[in-house]
Design a protein around this motif. Sequence first.
Motif, PDB file in Angstrom:
ATOM      1  N   LEU A   9       0.950  -1.180   0.079  1.00 18.99           N
ATOM      2  CA  LEU A   9       0.003   0.061  -0.031  1.00 18.99           C
ATOM      3  C   LEU A   9       1.057   1.415  -0.156  1.00 18.99           C
ATOM      4  O   LEU A   9       0.393   2.240   0.628  1.00 18.99           O
ATOM      5  N   GLY A  64       1.630   5.195   5.064  1.00 17.75           N
ATOM      6  CA  GLY A  64       2.756   5.536   6.145  1.00 17.75           C
ATOM      7  C   GLY A  64       4.034   4.843   5.739  1.00 17.75           C
ATOM      8  O   GLY A  64       4.293   4.419   4.983  1.00 17.75           O
ATOM      9  N   LEU A  84      -2.180   7.637   5.319  1.00 19.95           N
ATOM     10  CA  LEU A  84      -1.759   7.620   6.901  1.00 19.95           C
ATOM     11  C   LEU A  84      -0.562   7.953   7.257  1.00 19.95           C
ATOM     12  O   LEU A  84       0.458   7.685   6.542  1.00 19.95           O
ATOM     13  N   GLY A  85      -0.519   8.481   8.414  1.00 21.08           N
ATOM     14  CA  GLY A  85       1.110   8.908   9.098  1.00 21.08           C
ATOM     15  C   GLY A  85       2.149   9.519   7.937  1.00 21.08           C
ATOM     16  O   GLY A  85       1.409  10.813   7.099  1.00 21.08           O
ATOM     17  N   ILE A  95       6.442   0.420   8.591  1.00 21.29           N
ATOM     18  CA  ILE A  95       6.351  -0.293   9.991  1.00 21.29           C
ATOM     19  C   ILE A  95       7.191  -1.212  10.196  1.00 21.29           C
ATOM     20  O   ILE A  95       7.896  -1.560  11.196  1.00 21.29           O
TER      21      ILE A  95
HETATM   22  C1  HXC Z   1       4.338  -1.583   6.379  1.00 19.88           C
HETATM   23  C2  HXC Z   1       2.288  -2.107   5.501  1.00 19.88           C
HETATM   24  C3  HXC Z   1       2.058  -0.709   6.000  1.00 19.88           C
HETATM   25  C4  HXC Z   1       2.950   0.253   6.580  1.00 19.88           C
HETATM   26  C5  HXC Z   1       0.079  -1.471   5.047  1.00 19.88           C
HETATM   27  N1  HXC Z   1       1.232  -2.359   4.837  1.00 19.88           N
HETATM   28  N2  HXC Z   1       0.858  -0.404   5.725  1.00 19.88           N
HETATM   29  N3  HXC Z   1       3.576  -2.464   5.558  1.00 19.88           N
HETATM   30  N4  HXC Z   1       4.203  -0.340   6.628  1.00 19.88           N
HETATM   31  N5  HXC Z   1       2.594   1.408   7.103  1.00 19.88           N
HETATM   32  C6  HXC Z   1       1.324  -3.821   4.229  1.00 19.88           C
HETATM   33  C7  HXC Z   1       0.648  -4.745   5.316  1.00 19.88           C
HETATM   34  O1  HXC Z   1       1.313  -5.155   6.181  1.00 19.88           O
HETATM   35  C8  HXC Z   1       0.105  -5.849   4.351  1.00 19.88           C
HETATM   36  O2  HXC Z   1       1.364  -6.543   3.761  1.00 19.88           O
HETATM   37  C9  HXC Z   1      -0.187  -4.985   2.950  1.00 19.88           C
HETATM   38  O3  HXC Z   1       0.508  -3.584   2.974  1.00 19.88           O
HETATM   39  C10 HXC Z   1      -1.805  -4.716   2.718  1.00 19.88           C
HETATM   40  O4  HXC Z   1      -2.161  -4.041   4.037  1.00 19.88           O
HETATM   41  P1  HXC Z   1      -3.278  -4.783   4.730  1.00 19.88           P
HETATM   42  O5  HXC Z   1      -3.323  -4.112   6.395  1.00 19.88           O
HETATM   43  O6  HXC Z   1      -3.624  -6.019   4.617  1.00 19.88           O
HETATM   44  O7  HXC Z   1      -4.678  -3.741   4.084  1.00 19.88           O
HETATM   45  P2  HXC Z   1      -6.212  -3.360   4.821  1.00 19.88           P
HETATM   46  O8  HXC Z   1      -6.736  -4.470   5.581  1.00 19.88           O
HETATM   47  O9  HXC Z   1      -6.774  -3.043   3.633  1.00 19.88           O
HETATM   48  O10 HXC Z   1      -5.690  -2.000   5.728  1.00 19.88           O
HETATM   49  C11 HXC Z   1      -5.160  -1.113   5.228  1.00 19.88           C
HETATM   50  C12 HXC Z   1      -4.380  -0.024   6.643  1.00 19.88           C
HETATM   51  C13 HXC Z   1      -3.389  -0.936   7.460  1.00 19.88           C
HETATM   52  C14 HXC Z   1      -5.814   0.371   7.294  1.00 19.88           C
HETATM   53  C15 HXC Z   1      -3.864   1.101   5.544  1.00 19.88           C
HETATM   54  O11 HXC Z   1      -2.566  -1.610   6.407  1.00 19.88           O
HETATM   55  C16 HXC Z   1      -2.818  -0.075   8.285  1.00 19.88           C
HETATM   56  O12 HXC Z   1      -3.334   0.392   9.283  1.00 19.88           O
HETATM   57  N6  HXC Z   1      -1.513   0.321   7.949  1.00 19.88           N
HETATM   58  C17 HXC Z   1      -0.777   1.115   8.906  1.00 19.88           C
HETATM   59  C18 HXC Z   1      -0.946   2.539   8.935  1.00 19.88           C
HETATM   60  C19 HXC Z   1       0.080   3.103   9.926  1.00 19.88           C
HETATM   61  O13 HXC Z   1      -0.165   3.023  10.949  1.00 19.88           O
HETATM   62  N7  HXC Z   1       0.687   4.366   9.067  1.00 19.88           N
HETATM   63  C20 HXC Z   1       1.435   5.120  10.076  1.00 19.88           C
HETATM   64  C21 HXC Z   1       3.094   4.606   9.986  1.00 19.88           C
HETATM   65  S1  HXC Z   1       3.941   5.474  11.268  1.00 19.88           S
HETATM   66  P3  HXC Z   1       1.011  -8.215   4.046  1.00 19.88           P
HETATM   67  O14 HXC Z   1       2.561  -8.681   3.643  1.00 19.88           O
HETATM   68  O15 HXC Z   1       0.668  -8.524   5.171  1.00 19.88           O
HETATM   69  O16 HXC Z   1       0.198  -8.528   2.864  1.00 19.88           O
HETATM   70  C22 HXC Z   1       4.362   6.696  10.176  1.00 19.88           C
HETATM   71  C23 HXC Z   1       5.361   7.527  10.675  1.00 19.88           C
HETATM   72  C24 HXC Z   1       5.915   8.667   9.596  1.00 19.88           C
HETATM   73  O17 HXC Z   1       3.952   6.912   9.055  1.00 19.88           O
HETATM   74  C25 HXC Z   1       6.991   9.506  10.030  1.00 19.88           C
HETATM   75  C26 HXC Z   1       8.231   9.315   9.089  1.00 19.88           C
HETATM   76  C27 HXC Z   1       9.507  10.215   9.445  1.00 19.88           C
END
Ligand code: HXC
Length: 261
Positions: free
Chosen positions: A28, A67, A110-111, A70
């Motif tokens: 994503l 984002g 996100l993030g 992670i």
């Molecule tokens: C790593 C990620 C990811 C992320 C999604 N994926 N977001 N991998 N880091 N941020 C991966 C999942 O692990 C999964 O891999 C694949 O993408 C599809 O995601 P799903 O979760 O299966 O999809 P879905 O159920 O539709 O949910 C979508 C989602 C969720 C709501 C966006 O993925 C989610 O909550 N993601 C994290 C969002 C988040 O917390 N972002 C902030 C990060 S901190 P696999 O291999 O399992 O298929 C940040 C700090 C910034 O951004 C500061 C930087 C300096």
Amino acid sequence: SSSEMITLTRTGAAENVALITLNRPTALNALCRQLMQELSETLLKVEHDSTYNVIVLTGSEKAFAAGADIKEMAKLEFADVFQKDDFFANWDTLSHITKPVIAAVNGFALGGGTELALMCDIVYAGENAVFGQPEVSIGTIPGLGGTQRWPRFTNKSIAMEICLTGDRLSAQDAKEVGLVSKVFPTQQLIAEAVILADRIAKNSPLIVKTVKKSVNSAYETSLNQGLEVEKHLFQSTFATNDRREGMAAFSEKRAAKWSGN
Ligand code: HXC
């Protein structure tokens, strides 16, 4: 080019719009080092190529960017991110680009995804867009400007609510708080962003750059300092051929022909 996670496409009515697409569908568009390195390189290439006037930054219909990666961050210690190789060092290239950048956000932003949008000059969203700063829920805080740009672009109460809860904002919510300027049906979003880019790109690139610089100074200065910056930049346009040409074209009832100097 050697980019695997970023695509660069030339588009627009005058072929001077750079469409930059985040393209890491398996995660994503999570922002890993490689993606951010390629994004930085692509942005700088477009910035320094005078055949591009405006940039549109987008992702997929499912995700602009979910984002920072992670899984990649999970292993890191303070010394890794602070000392060893300054992880995140080139993650803010977008905020140093002087050409206009339009974010076209569909799906999850996100993030760090929301923070990329906050670094753009204009944000258009598809009606399925989802914004938010969920960092607090994974034990960290926004690190790409979220805690600084939200209060400047909205207000304290909104910024605090977004950053303290991690709650998601719909496209409409994001429009109401002022992050997003317009919302479009998902399928039309990129075309609408390119139409906007074309409207900007028909102006002199030199003057467009000056406008962007002046508006940005509103976020860096007091009102009086900002007004001084604006007045000086306004006066500086009188040293340009494009200012002379623009005013002459008006008087002569014809379209201006910009020379970019
Ligand atoms: C790593 C990620 C990811 C992320 C999604 N994926 N977001 N991998 N880091 N941020 C991966 C999942 O692990 C999964 O891999 C694949 O993408 C599809 O995601 P799903 O979760 O299966 O999809 P879905 O159920 O539709 O949910 C979508 C989602 C969720 C709501 C966006 O993925 C989610 O909550 N993601 C994290 C969002 C988040 O917390 N972002 C902030 C990060 S901190 P696999 O291999 O399992 O298929 C940040 C700090 C910034 O951004 C500061 C930087 C300096």
